[in-house]
Scaffold this motif. Structure first.
Motif, PDB file in Angstrom:
ATOM      1  N   ASP A  10      41.666  65.111  32.891  1.00 20.49           N
ATOM      2  CA  ASP A  10      42.799  65.911  32.417  1.00 20.49           C
ATOM      3  C   ASP A  10      42.721  66.147  30.906  1.00 20.49           C
ATOM      4  O   ASP A  10      42.211  65.304  30.163  1.00 20.49           O
ATOM      5  CB  ASP A  10      44.104  65.190  32.776  1.00 20.49           C
ATOM      6  CG  ASP A  10      45.311  66.100  32.672  1.00 20.49           C
ATOM      7  OD1 ASP A  10      45.137  67.342  32.757  1.00 20.49           O
ATOM      8  OD2 ASP A  10      46.430  65.587  32.493  1.00 20.49           O
ATOM      9  N   TYR A  52      38.181  64.595  40.069  1.00 21.94           N
ATOM     10  CA  TYR A  52      39.264  65.517  40.442  1.00 21.94           C
ATOM     11  C   TYR A  52      39.074  66.797  39.627  1.00 21.94           C
ATOM     12  O   TYR A  52      39.301  66.811  38.419  1.00 21.94           O
ATOM     13  CB  TYR A  52      40.593  64.861  40.079  1.00 21.94           C
ATOM     14  CG  TYR A  52      41.821  65.307  40.843  1.00 21.94           C
ATOM     15  CD1 TYR A  52      41.762  66.152  41.940  1.00 21.94           C
ATOM     16  CD2 TYR A  52      43.076  64.817  40.465  1.00 21.94           C
ATOM     17  CE1 TYR A  52      42.922  66.499  42.638  1.00 21.94           C
ATOM     18  CE2 TYR A  52      44.234  65.164  41.155  1.00 21.94           C
ATOM     19  CZ  TYR A  52      44.152  66.003  42.234  1.00 21.94           C
ATOM     20  OH  TYR A  52      45.300  66.340  42.921  1.00 21.94           O
ATOM     21  N   ASN A  58      47.208  72.884  41.528  1.00 24.59           N
ATOM     22  CA  ASN A  58      46.604  73.779  40.521  1.00 24.59           C
ATOM     23  C   ASN A  58      46.508  75.224  41.033  1.00 24.59           C
ATOM     24  O   ASN A  58      46.369  76.149  40.236  1.00 24.59           O
ATOM     25  CB  ASN A  58      45.205  73.296  40.107  1.00 24.59           C
ATOM     26  CG  ASN A  58      45.217  72.023  39.297  1.00 24.59           C
ATOM     27  OD1 ASN A  58      44.281  71.225  39.344  1.00 24.59           O
ATOM     28  ND2 ASN A  58      46.275  71.788  38.530  1.00 24.59           N
ATOM     29  N   ARG A  61      48.631  77.851  39.344  1.00 23.23           N
ATOM     30  CA  ARG A  61      48.400  78.296  37.950  1.00 23.23           C
ATOM     31  C   ARG A  61      48.164  79.802  37.913  1.00 23.23           C
ATOM     32  O   ARG A  61      47.909  80.436  38.943  1.00 23.23           O
ATOM     33  CB  ARG A  61      47.185  77.564  37.379  1.00 23.23           C
ATOM     34  CG  ARG A  61      47.488  76.098  37.146  1.00 23.23           C
ATOM     35  CD  ARG A  61      46.471  75.457  36.239  1.00 23.23           C
ATOM     36  NE  ARG A  61      46.783  74.039  36.075  1.00 23.23           N
ATOM     37  CZ  ARG A  61      46.143  73.216  35.266  1.00 23.23           C
ATOM     38  NH1 ARG A  61      45.127  73.663  34.543  1.00 23.23           N
ATOM     39  NH2 ARG A  61      46.489  71.956  35.171  1.00 23.23           N
ATOM     40  N   ARG A 179      50.098  59.206  35.403  1.00 21.73           N
ATOM     41  CA  ARG A 179      50.536  59.480  36.776  1.00 21.73           C
ATOM     42  C   ARG A 179      49.313  59.818  37.627  1.00 21.73           C
ATOM     43  O   ARG A 179      48.229  60.036  37.106  1.00 21.73           O
ATOM     44  CB  ARG A 179      51.559  60.620  36.796  1.00 21.73           C
ATOM     45  CG  ARG A 179      51.078  61.911  36.165  1.00 21.73           C
ATOM     46  CD  ARG A 179      52.136  63.026  36.263  1.00 21.73           C
ATOM     47  NE  ARG A 179      51.780  64.175  35.468  1.00 21.73           N
ATOM     48  CZ  ARG A 179      52.399  64.541  34.330  1.00 21.73           C
ATOM     49  NH1 ARG A 179      53.418  63.844  33.871  1.00 21.73           N
ATOM     50  NH2 ARG A 179      51.982  65.601  33.666  1.00 21.73           N
ATOM     51  N   SER A 181      49.284  62.387  40.054  1.00 19.46           N
ATOM     52  CA  SER A 181      49.186  63.824  40.350  1.00 19.46           C
ATOM     53  C   SER A 181      48.559  64.092  41.735  1.00 19.46           C
ATOM     54  O   SER A 181      47.697  64.946  41.870  1.00 19.46           O
ATOM     55  CB  SER A 181      48.397  64.551  39.250  1.00 19.46           C
ATOM     56  OG  SER A 181      49.028  64.389  38.002  1.00 19.46           O
TER      57      SER A 181
END
Ligand code: IPE
Ligand code: IPE
Ligand code: MG
Length: 227
Positions: A10, A52, A58, A61, A179, A181
């Motif tokens: 991330d 990931y 996602n 988006r 987190r 996610s």
């Protein structure tokens, strides 16, 4: 040493925004960190690495970002396939790639087939992956195969996208959020969680080593007592 390391890669967008660059540059830079972590996994003899790359969420988006990511995945599969074969990597995909264009789906399936006999690093890429979807699908697979009234944990485990793989020992998340996610929510049940503040494009060897030290300093009791 952890057998199975999972990574939430991330912070690509924020890495780029900090430099007044488009988010797509952050994703492209993130790819070099992917190459690095695969190298580190080799060096430290890690058996299984799960990355990931794109979550089911996602897909919400902007279309332009999804297009950029899709073309980055496509380029990567084309450019990296020889390296994956040469390095004896066994490639798996977690998630539903029917979301992506047919041409990319075919490239991915061909590469998975070609690596299926490899016995080096098992590299799982989570693409359009969501933990809740995976568990739901697993239950539906069990129901389809067996006309039974009771489903066991083993049944669910054996029908996940990660069937035959060990549970995750160590989770690394970059980018500062603490987190999950919707990542591997079943497989992370007893994982050690390592959170790193720097963004994914800045990933480097000392962060990987810190995560390994962190892992080795944990007392993994699995609910039991020490002695
Ligand atoms: C992670 O980076 C990569 C993907 C989700 C594809 P982000 O794109 O989430 O970057 P941030 O979190 O916005 O910085
Ligand atoms: C998780 O990152 C997904 C990937 C790294 C592919 P996100 O950026 O999508 O997660 P949230 O939105 O911060 O929870
Ligand atoms: Mg993010």
């Amino acid at each position: 040493m952890p057998k199975h390391i999972a990574v939430i890669m991330d912070g690509n967008g924020r890495w780029a925004q900090k430099r007044h660059l488009p988010r797509s540059i952050g994703h492209a830079k993130g790819l070099s960190s992917v190459q690095k972590i695969i190298q580190y996994a080799h060096e430290f003899n890690i058996k299984c690495l799960t990355l990931y790359a794109f979550s089911t969420e996602n897909s919400g988006r902007p279309k332009s970002e999804i297009k950029d990511l899709t073309s980055l995945f496509d380029k990567t599969i084309t450019n990296e396939s020889n390296k994956i074969l040469d390095n004896n990597i066994k490639l798996n995909i977690l998630g539903d790639i029917s979301f992506f264009p047919k041409s990319l789906q075919i490239k991915i399936s061909n590469l998975i087939d070609k690596t299926s006999q490899n016995n080096g690093l098992t590299l799982n890429i989570a693409l359009n992956y969501g933990g809740r979807t995976e568990i739901t699908q697993s239950v539906n697979r069990v129901l389809k195969k067996k006309k039974i009234l009771k489903i066991t944990e083993k049944d669910i485990q054996n029908n996940l996208d990660t069937k035959n793989l060990p549970d995750v020992d160590l989770l690394i998340r970059t980018g500062g959020e603490r987190r999950l996610s919707n990542f591997l929510i079943w497989q992370l049940a007893y994982a050690e969680l390592f959170f790193e503040n720097s963004f994914w494009p800045d990933f480097k060897k000392c962060i990987f080593i810190n995560a390994l030290y962190f892992y080795q300093s944990r007392n993994r009791r699995f609910g039991k007592l020490n002695n």
